[in-house]
Design a protein around this motif. Structure first.
Motif, PDB file in Angstrom:
ATOM      1  N   VAL A  34      31.128 -44.024  19.315  1.00 57.96           N
ATOM      2  CA  VAL A  34      30.844 -42.757  18.665  1.00 57.96           C
ATOM      3  C   VAL A  34      32.154 -42.039  18.394  1.00 57.96           C
ATOM      4  CG1 VAL A  34      29.771 -40.493  18.966  1.00 57.96           C
ATOM      5  CG2 VAL A  34      28.566 -42.555  19.710  1.00 57.96           C
ATOM      6  N   VAL A  35      32.299 -41.490  17.199  1.00 59.84           N
ATOM      7  CA  VAL A  35      33.477 -40.715  16.836  1.00 59.84           C
ATOM      8  C   VAL A  35      33.215 -39.257  17.172  1.00 59.84           C
ATOM      9  CG1 VAL A  35      35.030 -40.032  14.965  1.00 59.84           C
ATOM     10  CG2 VAL A  35      33.994 -42.313  14.965  1.00 59.84           C
ATOM     11  N   GLU A  36      34.163 -38.629  17.868  1.00 59.08           N
ATOM     12  CA  GLU A  36      34.029 -37.223  18.196  1.00 59.08           C
ATOM     13  C   GLU A  36      35.260 -36.469  17.718  1.00 59.08           C
ATOM     14  OE1 GLU A  36      33.139 -36.592  22.281  1.00 59.08           O
ATOM     15  OE2 GLU A  36      31.245 -37.712  22.216  1.00 59.08           O
ATOM     16  N   ALA A  37      35.029 -35.351  17.053  1.00 63.88           N
ATOM     17  CA  ALA A  37      36.115 -34.491  16.585  1.00 63.88           C
ATOM     18  C   ALA A  37      35.590 -33.062  16.613  1.00 63.88           C
ATOM     19  CB  ALA A  37      36.557 -34.868  15.174  1.00 63.88           C
ATOM     20  N   ALA A  38      36.344 -32.172  17.314  1.00 56.94           N
ATOM     21  CA  ALA A  38      35.870 -30.812  17.524  1.00 56.94           C
ATOM     22  C   ALA A  38      34.476 -30.903  18.155  1.00 56.94           C
ATOM     23  CB  ALA A  38      35.866 -30.031  16.216  1.00 56.94           C
ATOM     24  N   ASP A  39      33.468 -30.213  17.578  1.00 56.77           N
ATOM     25  CA  ASP A  39      32.113 -30.320  18.123  1.00 56.77           C
ATOM     26  C   ASP A  39      31.238 -31.244  17.282  1.00 56.77           C
ATOM     27  OD1 ASP A  39      32.032 -28.622  15.972  1.00 56.77           O
ATOM     28  OD2 ASP A  39      30.686 -27.157  16.898  1.00 56.77           O
ATOM     29  N   LEU A  40      31.895 -32.124  16.522  1.00 56.12           N
ATOM     30  CA  LEU A  40      31.182 -33.134  15.745  1.00 56.12           C
ATOM     31  C   LEU A  40      31.024 -34.402  16.571  1.00 56.12           C
ATOM     32  CD1 LEU A  40      32.850 -32.997  12.208  1.00 56.12           C
ATOM     33  CD2 LEU A  40      30.459 -32.499  12.711  1.00 56.12           C
ATOM     34  N   ARG A  41      29.913 -35.061  16.399  1.00 57.72           N
ATOM     35  CA  ARG A  41      29.673 -36.369  17.007  1.00 57.72           C
ATOM     36  C   ARG A  41      29.041 -37.246  15.943  1.00 57.72           C
ATOM     37  NH1 ARG A  41      25.403 -38.342  20.332  1.00 57.72           N
ATOM     38  NH2 ARG A  41      24.489 -36.252  20.257  1.00 57.72           N
ATOM     39  N   ILE A  42      29.653 -38.396  15.693  1.00 62.76           N
ATOM     40  CA  ILE A  42      29.223 -39.277  14.610  1.00 62.76           C
ATOM     41  C   ILE A  42      28.984 -40.674  15.168  1.00 62.76           C
ATOM     42  CG2 ILE A  42      29.861 -40.278  12.375  1.00 62.76           C
ATOM     43  CD1 ILE A  42      31.698 -37.827  11.981  1.00 62.76           C
ATOM     44  N   ASP A  43      27.783 -41.166  14.947  1.00 66.42           N
ATOM     45  CA  ASP A  43      27.415 -42.508  15.392  1.00 66.42           C
ATOM     46  C   ASP A  43      27.394 -43.416  14.179  1.00 66.42           C
ATOM     47  OD1 ASP A  43      26.064 -44.836  16.189  1.00 66.42           O
ATOM     48  OD2 ASP A  43      24.920 -43.759  17.717  1.00 66.42           O
ATOM     49  N   GLY A  44      28.431 -44.252  14.050  1.00 57.54           N
ATOM     50  CA  GLY A  44      28.567 -45.117  12.883  1.00 57.54           C
ATOM     51  C   GLY A  44      27.434 -46.110  12.710  1.00 57.54           C
ATOM     52  N   PRO A  45      27.070 -46.865  13.763  1.00 56.49           N
ATOM     53  CA  PRO A  45      26.031 -47.879  13.593  1.00 56.49           C
ATOM     54  C   PRO A  45      24.685 -47.312  13.155  1.00 56.49           C
ATOM     55  CG  PRO A  45      27.292 -48.296  15.587  1.00 56.49           C
ATOM     56  CD  PRO A  45      27.730 -46.952  15.080  1.00 56.49           C
ATOM     57  N   SER A  46      24.299 -46.156  13.679  1.00 52.80           N
ATOM     58  CA  SER A  46      23.003 -45.576  13.311  1.00 52.80           C
ATOM     59  C   SER A  46      23.112 -44.631  12.120  1.00 52.80           C
ATOM     60  CB  SER A  46      22.401 -44.816  14.495  1.00 52.80           C
ATOM     61  OG  SER A  46      23.164 -43.661  14.800  1.00 52.80           O
ATOM     62  N   ARG A  47      24.352 -44.363  11.699  1.00 50.81           N
ATOM     63  CA  ARG A  47      24.617 -43.474  10.574  1.00 50.81           C
ATOM     64  C   ARG A  47      23.965 -42.109  10.796  1.00 50.81           C
ATOM     65  NH1 ARG A  47      27.132 -46.379   6.794  1.00 50.81           N
ATOM     66  NH2 ARG A  47      26.959 -44.715   5.236  1.00 50.81           N
ATOM     67  N   ARG A  48      24.195 -41.555  12.001  1.00 51.87           N
ATOM     68  CA  ARG A  48      23.707 -40.224  12.342  1.00 51.87           C
ATOM     69  C   ARG A  48      24.889 -39.365  12.773  1.00 51.87           C
ATOM     70  NH1 ARG A  48      18.917 -40.863  16.541  1.00 51.87           N
ATOM     71  NH2 ARG A  48      18.595 -38.647  16.024  1.00 51.87           N
ATOM     72  N   ALA A  49      24.771 -38.066  12.527  1.00 58.47           N
ATOM     73  CA  ALA A  49      25.867 -37.164  12.876  1.00 58.47           C
ATOM     74  C   ALA A  49      25.292 -35.841  13.364  1.00 58.47           C
ATOM     75  CB  ALA A  49      26.772 -36.926  11.667  1.00 58.47           C
ATOM     76  N   TRP A  50      26.010 -35.208  14.289  1.00 62.85           N
ATOM     77  CA  TRP A  50      25.596 -33.945  14.858  1.00 62.85           C
ATOM     78  C   TRP A  50      26.776 -32.980  14.882  1.00 62.85           C
ATOM     79  CZ3 TRP A  50      24.486 -38.724  16.599  1.00 62.85           C
ATOM     80  CH2 TRP A  50      23.138 -39.083  16.783  1.00 62.85           C
ATOM     81  N   ARG A  51      26.495 -31.720  14.693  1.00 61.08           N
ATOM     82  CA  ARG A  51      27.473 -30.680  15.008  1.00 61.08           C
ATOM     83  C   ARG A  51      26.871 -29.854  16.128  1.00 61.08           C
ATOM     84  NH1 ARG A  51      31.293 -26.363  11.722  1.00 61.08           N
ATOM     85  NH2 ARG A  51      32.428 -25.862  13.655  1.00 61.08           N
ATOM     86  N   GLY A  52      27.488 -29.963  17.301  1.00 65.61           N
ATOM     87  CA  GLY A  52      26.868 -29.386  18.480  1.00 65.61           C
ATOM     88  C   GLY A  52      25.552 -30.084  18.748  1.00 65.61           C
ATOM     89  N   GLU A  53      24.491 -29.313  18.870  1.00 68.47           N
ATOM     90  CA  GLU A  53      23.164 -29.888  19.109  1.00 68.47           C
ATOM     91  C   GLU A  53      22.384 -30.096  17.815  1.00 68.47           C
ATOM     92  OE1 GLU A  53      22.149 -30.910  22.110  1.00 68.47           O
ATOM     93  OE2 GLU A  53      24.176 -30.357  22.739  1.00 68.47           O
ATOM     94  N   GLU A  95      21.685 -33.624   8.205  1.00 66.10           N
ATOM     95  CA  GLU A  95      20.969 -34.466   7.245  1.00 66.10           C
ATOM     96  C   GLU A  95      21.925 -34.787   6.109  1.00 66.10           C
ATOM     97  OE1 GLU A  95      17.963 -35.717   7.593  1.00 66.10           O
ATOM     98  OE2 GLU A  95      17.704 -34.729   9.539  1.00 66.10           O
ATOM     99  N   LEU A  96      22.464 -36.005   6.110  1.00 68.18           N
ATOM    100  CA  LEU A  96      23.520 -36.377   5.179  1.00 68.18           C
ATOM    101  C   LEU A  96      23.090 -37.544   4.297  1.00 68.18           C
ATOM    102  CD1 LEU A  96      26.533 -36.355   7.683  1.00 68.18           C
ATOM    103  CD2 LEU A  96      25.790 -34.488   6.194  1.00 68.18           C
ATOM    104  N   THR A  97      23.531 -37.514   3.046  1.00 70.82           N
ATOM    105  CA  THR A  97      23.373 -38.681   2.186  1.00 70.82           C
ATOM    106  C   THR A  97      24.388 -39.737   2.597  1.00 70.82           C
ATOM    107  OG1 THR A  97      24.969 -37.930   0.527  1.00 70.82           O
ATOM    108  CG2 THR A  97      22.685 -37.164   0.279  1.00 70.82           C
ATOM    109  N   ARG A  98      24.269 -40.923   2.037  1.00 72.61           N
ATOM    110  CA  ARG A  98      25.185 -42.007   2.361  1.00 72.61           C
ATOM    111  C   ARG A  98      26.640 -41.594   2.129  1.00 72.61           C
ATOM    112  NH1 ARG A  98      23.902 -47.391   1.731  1.00 72.61           N
ATOM    113  NH2 ARG A  98      22.254 -46.788   0.299  1.00 72.61           N
ATOM    114  N   THR A  99      26.926 -41.022   0.954  1.00 71.81           N
ATOM    115  CA  THR A  99      28.298 -40.662   0.622  1.00 71.81           C
ATOM    116  C   THR A  99      28.798 -39.529   1.503  1.00 71.81           C
ATOM    117  OG1 THR A  99      28.024 -41.395  -1.664  1.00 71.81           O
ATOM    118  CG2 THR A  99      29.846 -39.890  -1.225  1.00 71.81           C
ATOM    119  N   GLU A 100      27.951 -38.543   1.769  1.00 69.30           N
ATOM    120  CA  GLU A 100      28.349 -37.444   2.649  1.00 69.30           C
ATOM    121  C   GLU A 100      28.694 -37.965   4.041  1.00 69.30           C
ATOM    122  OE1 GLU A 100      25.432 -34.184   0.480  1.00 69.30           O
ATOM    123  OE2 GLU A 100      24.890 -35.056   2.416  1.00 69.30           O
ATOM    124  N   PHE A 101      27.879 -38.886   4.555  1.00 73.78           N
ATOM    125  CA  PHE A 101      28.153 -39.440   5.882  1.00 73.78           C
ATOM    126  C   PHE A 101      29.501 -40.151   5.895  1.00 73.78           C
ATOM    127  CE2 PHE A 101      28.216 -42.774   9.020  1.00 73.78           C
ATOM    128  CZ  PHE A 101      27.749 -42.145  10.163  1.00 73.78           C
TER     129      PHE A 101
END
Length: 247
Positions: free
Chosen positions: A150-169, A173-179
């Motif tokens: 999982v990639v973490e930067a500031a309060d972002l958490r990004i899970d590459g394999p599942s293509r999910r991302a969170w800011r804090g809790e 909801e991101l499109t492919r390109t946004e992700f």
């Protein structure tokens, strides 16, 4: 492998010209004239990529895109639009499109954008391509092999394999390109990435200084990431590019 393109365009001369050009370029093409036919063809043939006109009778391109995304169909969609206002382009991205081309367009630009979308969905997509250095820093290698964690930067958490991302809790909801854009910025947090680096990394093609494509995507990504009340993370470095950092 020969890729199948679903082309939905109600203007017969444009549809015929694009079908011919795509066929000559080596694609298999299913060409339809409206949104109803486009949905039927998408369900029936499972194309590799969809080329979708926005303005069509009955069900328009935005509605086609929304229906497919609601069905969890992640086929890459390239929108064709005569609408040049940023708000109109954002509407297409919000509907779930991956990219857009503004009419009138050069067919070579359509080819370049299709190639970029297909590369990003191929199993070997993005593997091992190096970044261009910026301001003395070397952008991190962002190959798929690095996606194990999982990639973490500031309060972002990004899970590459599942293509999910969170800011804090809050899940984003991101499109492919946004992700992919957010992931690239987060993996290189604190490093200014220039426009050409981002274009090459996300689209595989630099559309030149006159293109507003990147600015539109960054603006839309900010609306989802840097919501009111949160500290802005995505910053513009005027004349250079963009950086993700806490100020």
């Amino acid at each position: 492998m020969t890729h199948l393109v679903l082309l939905a365009e109600d203007d017969r001369p444009i549809r015929t010209a694009l079908e011919r050009a795509l066929t000559l370029e080596g694609y298999r093409v299913t060409a339809v004239a409206d949104g109803i036919q486009a949905l039927a063809a998408a369900h029936r043939e499972r194309p590799d990529v969809i080329l979708l006109d926005v303005m069509m009778p009955g069900i328009d391109g935005l509605q086609v895109c929304q229906v497919l995304r609601a069905e969890a169909d992640r086929t890459p969609i390239l929108m064709l639009t005569a609408r040049v206002e940023t708000a109109d382009r954002i509407a297409g991205l919000d509907a779930g499109a991956d990219d857009y081309v503004v009419k009138p367009f050069e067919v070579e630009e359509v080819f370049a954008r299709l190639r970029a979308l297909l590369r990003r969905t191929a199993p070997e997509a993005d593997g091992g391509r190096a970044e261009h250095p910026q301001d003395g820093d070397e952008p991190h290698d962002d190959g798929r092999a690095a996606d194990a964690g999982v990639v973490e930067a500031a309060d972002l958490r990004i899970d590459g394999p599942s293509r999910r991302a969170w800011r804090g809790e809050r899940e984003l909801e991101l499109t492919r390109t946004e992700f992919e854009l957010l992931e690239l910025l987060a993996r290189n947090a604190g490093i200014v990435l220039d426009h050409s680096t981002i274009y090459d990394r996300i689209w595989g093609y630099d559309f030149g200084p006159g293109s507003k494509n990147l600015a539109v995507y960054v603006g839309y990504l900010r609306r989802k990431v840097d919501v009111t009340g949160s500290r802005p993370l995505i910053h513009t470095v005027r004349g250079v590019g963009y950086v993700l950092r806490e100020d």
